[in-house]
Enzyme design. Structure first.
Site, PDB file in Angstrom:
ATOM      1  N   HIS A 501      19.969  21.992 -21.242  1.00  0.00           N
ATOM      2  CA  HIS A 501      21.014  21.635 -22.204  1.00  0.00           C
ATOM      3  C   HIS A 501      20.874  20.172 -22.622  1.00  0.00           C
ATOM      4  O   HIS A 501      21.869  19.461 -22.768  1.00  0.00           O
ATOM      5  CB  HIS A 501      22.399  21.880 -21.596  1.00  0.00           C
ATOM      6  CG  HIS A 501      22.705  23.320 -21.358  1.00  0.00           C
ATOM      7  ND1 HIS A 501      23.784  23.732 -20.604  1.00  0.00           N
ATOM      8  CD2 HIS A 501      22.077  24.455 -21.775  1.00  0.00           C
ATOM      9  CE1 HIS A 501      23.801  25.067 -20.564  1.00  0.00           C
ATOM     10  NE2 HIS A 501      22.783  25.515 -21.267  1.00  0.00           N
ATOM     11  N   HIS A 545      27.423  26.350 -22.524  1.00  0.00           N
ATOM     12  CA  HIS A 545      25.986  26.502 -22.693  1.00  0.00           C
ATOM     13  C   HIS A 545      25.755  26.190 -24.164  1.00  0.00           C
ATOM     14  O   HIS A 545      26.350  26.812 -25.040  1.00  0.00           O
ATOM     15  CB  HIS A 545      25.549  27.907 -22.311  1.00  0.00           C
ATOM     16  CG  HIS A 545      25.740  28.199 -20.854  1.00  0.00           C
ATOM     17  ND1 HIS A 545      24.757  28.740 -20.066  1.00  0.00           N
ATOM     18  CD2 HIS A 545      26.809  28.002 -20.034  1.00  0.00           C
ATOM     19  CE1 HIS A 545      25.195  28.869 -18.826  1.00  0.00           C
ATOM     20  NE2 HIS A 545      26.446  28.424 -18.787  1.00  0.00           N
TER      21      HIS A 545
END
Length: 567
Positions: A501, A545
């Site tokens: 991420h 996410h």
């Protein structure tokens, strides 16, 4: 020699870039748009079905840039592989298909940090609704675990999102055990408040995985051109204005209005640095001519860090994937059904992500918390801001573990949210072919380390020591030796990793922020004709996410550009 010219050139056909290209190309004035993508057109049997949601990231090296971090001090000096999607669709080809907005407070804080109220939750929520085509019907089969209000979600957008039509075996047993005497069920993680336990929406439909390319490039109009297998090595300047790009194979193109970098949180800063935009001393040390001294390029790199916890389960009350995964005949039968009509076991196994976003109790008493500035203390204390996440139904860890016949496994990832550690991306040399030096500086901030320890401890207690789950556990496969701080730290050194991420390396911010690289419209400070539109602009790491945030950035900037250029 005349080069082809377009109104807009987008460098990177990834999550944000494909959406941005689609929106610009479909504007009423039909501007000409070129996408220049380093990779090719992804193809293959493992790219669509839910069963294969975890497979491409580890098996398709041809769709990965092959990056790794520098040795990470707090992770035992290990270099962590950093998968980045290469090909049309970018990392949406390889991600695990979890589709979460994050907290409303992420975007309220974002707006505060960059001085632009259009990034606040009220406006951002409407953009999320515009982006998605959300099939909520699956939740009718488990409305006690997921029950989103259709008014808060979109229909008819380009990104197909759903709640699984049928939950994987064991999901209800596990979530009911967790919530029996613990955290509450969250019926809609994308309500703006993710705190609680529930079922995550996912970015697939009956036909399988949604990528940004399948959503935005199929049937592209004739004013949208695409170059593939064309990594961009240089920006072309006239004075302090970017007017075009040059690819590795020598192809060049010019832009009448703008060049937009959408190559991701690693490759966008890399291209800026190679082109002379970044910290002057760093560039001069590599023999790169400085076009714009912009100290923040490549700084403020952030990421979520996680560790997988796994145990062998007696029989298969919690999940029956293991027997399926080991049976080649069952796999072939499932493949045939998927190819025939998108049915069968490929739609059932790995189709569900159950999760929890939770706070660490009494965080305000931690010395590491008390040492923060007032702004971050206040933000982390907001009700809708979690401190860690756990997510289940992952792959077997370690992957080569051998289980007794008839047994299954339970694997849960425990994530740190809101990292405060700030790393960097720098160049090895002025050679565009050299991979950059990537240092996320995992857990370098003392509060990150403390909250990650607590998150792992609480995740283990909530699941593996839960009486309704523990009775099914045969043995530990991956986890700390004990739940002491010392043993958890040792476990982190050997087992913690990234969930890919990466963000923040070309940070958005106010002009007086010394690390700010772009304004709140994503225009690069001090350089004309250039924007950056991807996760690299994030001023903070969102509680999710991050694919949904990547889409959001593309949508937000598309709207701004359509107005600015009267498209």
């Amino acid at each position: 020699m005349a080069f082809p010219s377009y109104d807009f050139i987008i460098v990177g056909g990834g999550t944000s870039g494909c959406l941005l290209a689609h929106r610009l190309a479909h504007a009423p004035s039909r501007p000409s748009v070129l996408i220049v993508e380093a990779g090719g057109q992804p193809e293959g049997d493992t790219l669509r079905a839910p069963y294969y949601r975890y497979t491409p990231a580890s098996t398709r090296q041809d769709l990965d840039h092959g990056y790794a971090t520098v040795p990470q001090k707090e992770l035992g000096g290990r270099e962590i592989p950093f998968t980045r999607g290469k090909g049309l669709g970018g990392s949406s080809i390889l991600n695990f298909m979890v589709y979460l907005y994050g907290s409303k407070e992420d975007y309220n804080r974002w707006a505060e940090l960059v001085g632009d109220e259009s990034w606040k939750w009220a406006e951002v929520q409407e953009l999320f609704k515009k982006i998605e085509d959300f099939d909520i019907t699956g939740a009718k089969n488990y409305s006690h675990l997921a029950n989103p209000d259709p008014e808060n979600h979109g229909k008819g957008g380009t990104i197909k999102i759903c709640l699984p039509p049928v939950l994987e075996q064991g999901t209800e047993l596990i979530l009911e055990a967790i919530t029996k005497n613990g955290p509450p069920v969250n019926l809609d993680f994308n309500s703006g408040n993710p705190v609680g336990v529930g079922i995550s929406p996912v970015s697939y439909s009956k036909e399988g995985r949604t990528t940004s390319a399948t959503a935005h490039l199929v049937g592209a109009p004739d004013n949208l051109a695409i170059w593939i297998d064309a990594p961009v090595h240089q920006l072309i300047f006239e004075g302090d204005r970017v007017v075009g790009v040059e690819a590795a194979d020598g192809r060049k193109a010019t832009a009448g209005k703008e060049v937009i970098l959408s190559a991701g949180a690693l490759d966008s800063p890399k291209l800026l640095l190679l082109s002379g935009i970044g910290p002057a001393k760093e560039l001069e040390g590599l023999g790169i001519s400085v076009v714009k001294d912009l100290p923040g390029v490549g700084k403020h790199l952030q990421d979520h860090v996680l560790a997988f916890l796994c145990a062998e389960v007696k029989g298969n009350p919690l999940n029956n994937k293991y027997a399926f995964e080991k049976d080649a005949t069952l796999i072939l039968e499932a493949q045939a059904l998927w190819e025939k009509n998108y049915s069968g076991d490929f739609t059932r196994h790995n189709n569900t992500s159950w999760a929890g976003f939770l706070k660490v109790p009494d965080m305000e008493h931690l010395l590491e918390y008390k040492a923060l500035d007032e702004g971050w203390r206040e933000f982390l204390s907001r009700d809708a801001v979690p401190h860690y996440e756990f997510i289940g139904n992952n792959i077997l860890m370690p992957p080569d573990a051998q289980l007794d016949e008839g047994n299954g496994y339970l694997c849960v990832g425990s994530f740190l949210m809101n990292p405060l550690s700030e790393g960097s991306l720098t160049l090895r040399s002025a050679n565009p072919e050299d991979k950059p030096l990537i240092d996320p500086a995992y857990l370098n901030h003392p509060l990150d380390k403390r909250l990650f320890i607590e998150g792992i401890r609480q995740t283990w207690q909530m699941l593996f020591e839960n009486p309704d789950i523990k009775k099914h556990i045969k043995r530990k496969l991956r986890g700390p030796a004990s739940l002491s701080d010392e043993d958890i730290v040792e476990f982190i050194k050997t087992a913690a990793t990234t969930v890919w991420h990466a963000n923040g390396s070309v940070k958005m911010g106010k002009k007086d922020d010394p690390l700010a690289c772009v304004d709140s419209d994503c225009r690069v400070y001090g350089v004309e004709g250039l924007r950056v539109v991807d996760l690299s602009v994030c001023p903070l790491t969102t509680n999710n996410h991050t694919q949904a945030t990547a889409y959001l950035i593309g949508e937000k900037v598309a709207e701004k550009m359509i107005v600015e250029y009267e498209l």
